[in-house]
Design an enzyme around this catalytic site. Sequence first.
Site: not given
Length: 255
Positions: A122, A208, A226
């Site tokens: 991420c 995250h 995202d």
Amino acid sequence: MKIAPVAINHSPLSREVPSHAAPTQAKQTNLQSEAGDLDARKSSASSPETRALLATKTVLGRHKIEVPAFGGWFKKKSSKHETGGSSANADSSSVASDSTEKPLFRLTHVPYVSQGNERMGCWYACARMVGHSVEAGPRLGLPELYEGREGPAGLQDFSDVERFIHNEGLTRVDLPDNERFTHEELGALLYKHGPIIFGWKTPNDSWHMSVLTGVDKETSSITFHDPRQGPDLAMPLDYFNQRLAWQVPHAMLYR
């Protein structure tokens, strides 16, 4: 030979304007008036606030965001997105607002990049989204974390984070002491700095990183990309404030 004198009539010319000239004069007057209005608009648009308002009214429409239930995954606003490259038109829109409007701010030029099958990817996907929103070219990231075939390791150590910030030319956002952002504060940050990487705890209680791209006071929400779930998602502002990684100084980063 004698030359007879010629009599010349010196009667004054008539000042009367032919009737067919009136429309031309009126047209010229209208053109001068329009030119004056254009100059006035250009002059009035010299301030950043006015330019922001003009950009909003010409680029943005009113976007309705359905706020999801607390703790659930987030609703997509659009299925159209890019999967790696940067946008051809780096077009940003800024805060809207006179006293009768609800402020809306959304950056429309931020490309979406997925982390794909990389379980800990991420942070690098976010670096690509933010980086490609301002320039083309490869991202430096942290190549040393890409070892083996399982994708990158996570940003576990502060030393890794510091190198990541340095390599990507990132800057920390100064976090408020009360651990709470308002729509106006987030909108001002986006307007000044562009998209912002933020670290947070997901509904699955895993740490995250995502990219903040907009705020909407009317629905009391933020808009974000995202790398795991998709682009143009909405999250309630209260949820954002509760889940942000306040305990670390690098919770929010911008280029």
